[in-house]
Design an enzyme around this catalytic site. Structure first.
Site, mmCIF file in Angstrom:
data_model
loop_
_atom_site.group_PDB
_atom_site.id
_atom_site.type_symbol
_atom_site.label_atom_id
_atom_site.label_comp_id
_atom_site.label_asym_id
_atom_site.label_seq_id
_atom_site.Cartn_x
_atom_site.Cartn_y
_atom_site.Cartn_z
ATOM 1 N N GLY A 191 -1.109 -1.232 4.723
ATOM 2 C CA GLY A 191 -0.652 0.038 4.145
ATOM 3 C C GLY A 191 -0.129 -0.141 2.733
ATOM 4 O O GLY A 191 -0.405 0.661 1.841
ATOM 5 N N ARG A 192 0.602 -1.219 2.524
ATOM 6 C CA ARG A 192 1.205 -1.460 1.199
ATOM 7 C C ARG A 192 0.143 -1.683 0.144
ATOM 8 O O ARG A 192 0.250 -1.202 -0.980
ATOM 9 C CB ARG A 192 2.090 -2.712 1.256
ATOM 10 C CG ARG A 192 3.415 -2.422 1.850
ATOM 11 C CD ARG A 192 4.174 -3.674 2.188
ATOM 12 N NE ARG A 192 5.274 -3.268 3.040
ATOM 13 C CZ ARG A 192 5.904 -4.045 3.886
ATOM 14 N NH1 ARG A 192 5.540 -5.307 4.012
ATOM 15 N NH2 ARG A 192 6.887 -3.583 4.609
ATOM 16 N N PHE A 249 8.716 4.674 1.060
ATOM 17 C CA PHE A 249 8.078 4.350 2.354
ATOM 18 C C PHE A 249 7.204 3.097 2.283
ATOM 19 O O PHE A 249 6.998 2.535 1.233
ATOM 20 C CB PHE A 249 7.411 5.553 3.022
ATOM 21 C CG PHE A 249 6.328 6.295 2.285
ATOM 22 C CD1 PHE A 249 5.668 5.768 1.204
ATOM 23 C CD2 PHE A 249 5.957 7.567 2.727
ATOM 24 C CE1 PHE A 249 4.657 6.472 0.578
ATOM 25 C CE2 PHE A 249 4.948 8.286 2.106
ATOM 26 C CZ PHE A 249 4.305 7.726 1.026
ATOM 27 N N GLU A 250 6.754 2.674 3.473
ATOM 28 C CA GLU A 250 6.002 1.403 3.642
ATOM 29 C C GLU A 250 6.850 0.201 3.206
ATOM 30 O O GLU A 250 6.346 -0.756 2.630
ATOM 31 C CB GLU A 250 4.681 1.439 2.871
ATOM 32 C CG GLU A 250 3.892 2.694 3.117
ATOM 33 C CD GLU A 250 2.611 2.509 3.897
ATOM 34 O OE1 GLU A 250 2.208 1.367 4.109
ATOM 35 O OE2 GLU A 250 2.039 3.519 4.305
ATOM 36 N N GLY A 251 8.137 0.271 3.480
ATOM 37 C CA GLY A 251 9.068 -0.762 3.031
ATOM 38 C C GLY A 251 9.543 -0.373 1.648
ATOM 39 O O GLY A 251 8.731 -0.255 0.734
#
Ligand SMILES: Cc1cc2nc3c(=O)[nH]c(=O)nc-3n(C[C@H](O)[C@H](O)[C@H](O)COP(=O)(O)OP(=O)(O)OC[C@H]3O[C@@H](n4cnc5c(N)ncnc54)[C@H](O)[C@@H]3O)c2cc1C
Length: 597
Positions: A267-268, A404-406
């Site tokens: 995702g990142r 988001f996504e960390g």
């Protein structure tokens, strides 16, 4: 463990810090195949024809509209890129997926929804599903018949995802997992059919489940009121004794973190590509507007300060684009070299190998997009602050990408943590490299001939930046050892240096590769690389100075700072003239000027 050879090291995650690559070693946008260029064109057409005209209704959350947009994208083959052909997808490679993500970014809410479905909502089943789970869900996810989402965060557990309180216990008859708890912030949650839900079995073994809409006891809350990406669905989810069939456990009990974190790596990476596409859009509309708008009898584009903004936007985009495509090429090369008969295990190994580069894609992509939309608002002046003009939404939509996504803080810490782990395991020979640098420093300054030839000074700056990383990281590790993670500001400074080094090298190698093929036609790209590298070395020096001053003191600090000054020396360039030339290239076509080059 044996130290890897130079060639083994070259393509390892994080290896760019200690190896030197040549222009031919990296993938660049000029290397895109015709098929990949076609993917870009198709995606762009779909978004501009089908999605962009519906933005007002999507922003108003017209019921069912985003789901319909996604299903249309599915019918056109834009949802199954991450799914192997045998399960109904198109099995795109990383470069293809990157091109696609970039082009979907013209409307951020759509890009986020597509990413939640086709990325983090799909990857867990592709990589960790059983054969039955893959056959049951993937073909329908590929077409959009089933829309999917990824459900990790909870009201009190975001960055600290393993603090999850959602529980799963096996029913007395052993047929179902009974879920209880709450999820928060779930993208696509309002209309999804398939929910990838993380919960702790018996309250302690973090695990993953596939939950279908309509499961009794499972309900979806109201849409959140958000600052941006308002066209996307973001909802809480509630589980009250919700029975999930036993066979819907995804991967093993207690291995949910493996599913969660490997999925986030994917995702990142894609998030960086979406941001790259968004930044190019911001540059395009800013360029057009700067030519239309007149002040003091001139178009804005004639003012130096506007040129400087457009030039810097293009330069920053160039650096991020160079990094992202280079990483995508490395990932494809690693996947294409089978080392393991088990394809899933191999794919996971590759994801993990390039986790550092995925975090860099996310952080650098989101921060470059933020910089571009911010400058875009400024170029639009008061109209940048008005919702009838494009920059206001772009500005609001951009902000979530750092969260988001960390969050970017978490990703910065991960970059350093992963590097240190690899160094300690001997996978990445950082320690021998730092020791060698130590010997060089002790030997004192050597006579260096002035660099000559195009980009020679930039090549020297890159070498010096790598030394500065080793100097700063080596000093910090020696001082704090296993407690380094507690010194977060120093860790973040190291992560910033790592990102600058990767960006410097990727920009430099791409410009060299392009020059070799296109000669003087690559002059503006060379300009972009020079300006980026020049400023990047100054930023690296500043980060190192901050970190060193917080690590050592007295004579030791004075010595380290003297070495730093020596490493950070570089010949001045006329960065203003360079930015003007890059801006002229942007203004000539009203676009980012290096696409596909
Ligand atoms: C629009 C939107 C869509 C989303 N979509 C999804 C989705 O589809 N699925 C999903 O599971 N989640 C989703 N999320 C949740 C998102 O991933 C989390 O919001 C994010 O991970 C941050 O968690 P948090 O909000 O709890 O913030 P916190 O974890 O409370 O963090 C708050 C601040 O503290 C910092 N911080 C936290 N821990 C540390 C630390 N150890 N050291 C230093 N600083 C720290 C953070 O960087 C941040 O700046 C979405 C969120 C939003 C807003």
């Amino acid at each position: 463990m044996a130290t890897p050879t130079a060639s083994e090291s070259l393509n390892r995650g994080g290896a760019f810090l200690i190896t030197s690559s040549g222009p031919e070693d990296i993938f660049t946008p000029a290397d895109l195949s015709d098929d990949q260029r076609l993917i870009a064109q198709t995606a762009e057409e779909v978004v501009f024809k089908e999605v962009v005209p519906k933005i007002p209704e999507l922003e108003q959350h017209e019921k069912g509209l985003m789901a319909e947009m996604l299903r249309r994208a599915g019918a056109l083959g834009l949802l199954g890129g991450g799914i192997p052909e045998e399960y109904g997808g198109s099995g795109l490679d990383k470069v293809g997926a990157t091109v696609l993500a970039e082009k979907l970014a013209a409307y951020a809410s759509f890009a986020v929804s597509q990413g939640a479905h086709a990325g983090i909502g799909t990857v867990p089943i592709v990589y960790f599903g059983t054969e039955e789970q893959k056959r049951k869900y993937l073909p329908k996810i590929a077409t959009g018949e089933f829309l999917s989402c990824y459900c990790l965060s909870e009201p009190q557990a975001g960055s600290d995802a393993l603090a999850s309180r959602t529980r799963a216990v096996l029913s007395p008859d052993g047929k179902n997992w009974i879920l209880n708890g709450q999820k928060m912030w779930i993208t696509n949650g309002g209309f999804a059919d398939v929910y990838i839900v993380f919960a702790k079995v018996d309250g302690d073994s973090f695990s993953c489940f596939i939950v279908e809409r309509g499961t009794p006891g499972f309900s979806v809350g109201a849409e959140e009121k958000k600052m941006g990406i308002r066209g996307s669905s973001t909802v809480p989810l509630f589980f009250e004794n919700a029975p999930v069939p036993k066979e819907n456990l995804l991967h093993d009990i207690g291995r949910g973190h493996i599913v969660a974190f490997n999925t986030l790596n994917v995702g990142r990476f894609s998030l960086g590509a979406y941001c790259l596409g968004g930044a190019k859009q911001a540059l395009e509309v800013s360029s057009k507007y700067s030519k239309e708008r007149v002040a003091f009898g001139k178009s804005l584009s004639e003012f130096g300060l506007i040129k400087s903004k457009l030039g810097e936007m293009a330069i920053r985009i160039y650096a991020v684009e160079s990094m992202i495509y280079r990483s995508a090429g490395m990932i494809d090369a690693a996947v294409g070299t089978p080392t393991d008969a088990d394809k899933t295990r191999q794919a996971m190994q590759v994801l993990e190998e390039y986790a550092i580069e995925s975090s860099i894609s996310k952080v650098a992509g989101s921060e470059t997009l933020d910089m571009c939309v911010d400058e875009g608002v400024e170029i639009f002046g008061g109209y940048g602050f008005h919702e009838d003009y494009p920059m206001a939404r772009a500005y609001r939509d951009s902000r979530i990408n750092r969260i988001f996504e960390g969050t970017n803080e978490i990703n910065r810490m991960l970059i350093v943590q992963m590097l240190m782990k690899r160094a300690m395991a001997g996978v990445l020979p950082l320690i021998p490299a730092a020791m060698k640098l130590g010997e060089e420093v002790l030997a004192g300054p050597s006579f260096e001939e002035a660099a000559s030839g195009p980009l020679a000074e930039e090549g020297r700056s890159l070498t010096q930046a790598k030394k500065i990383f080793l100097l700063t990281a080596g000093t910090a590790v020696q001082a704090f050892r296993e407690k380094l993670a507690e010194h977060q500001e120093i860790v973040a400074a190291l992560a910033n240096i790592v990102m600058e080094v990767y960006a410097m090298e990727s920009s430099l190698l791409r410009a060299q590769k392009s020059s070799a093929v296109r000669g003087p036609a690559a002059a503006v790209m060379v300009d972009a690389a020079r300006a980026f590298i020049y400023d990047a070395l100054d930023r690296v020096e500043k980060e190192a100075r901050t970190a060193l001053a917080a690590t050592v003191e007295g004579d030791a600090l004075a010595t380290q700072l003297a070495v730093l000054r020596r490493f950070a020396k570089h010949a001045p360039i006329d960065a203003i003239a360079i930015r003007r030339r890059v801006a002229a290239a942007v203004l000539a076509i009203d676009r980012y000027p290096f696409e596909g080059r």
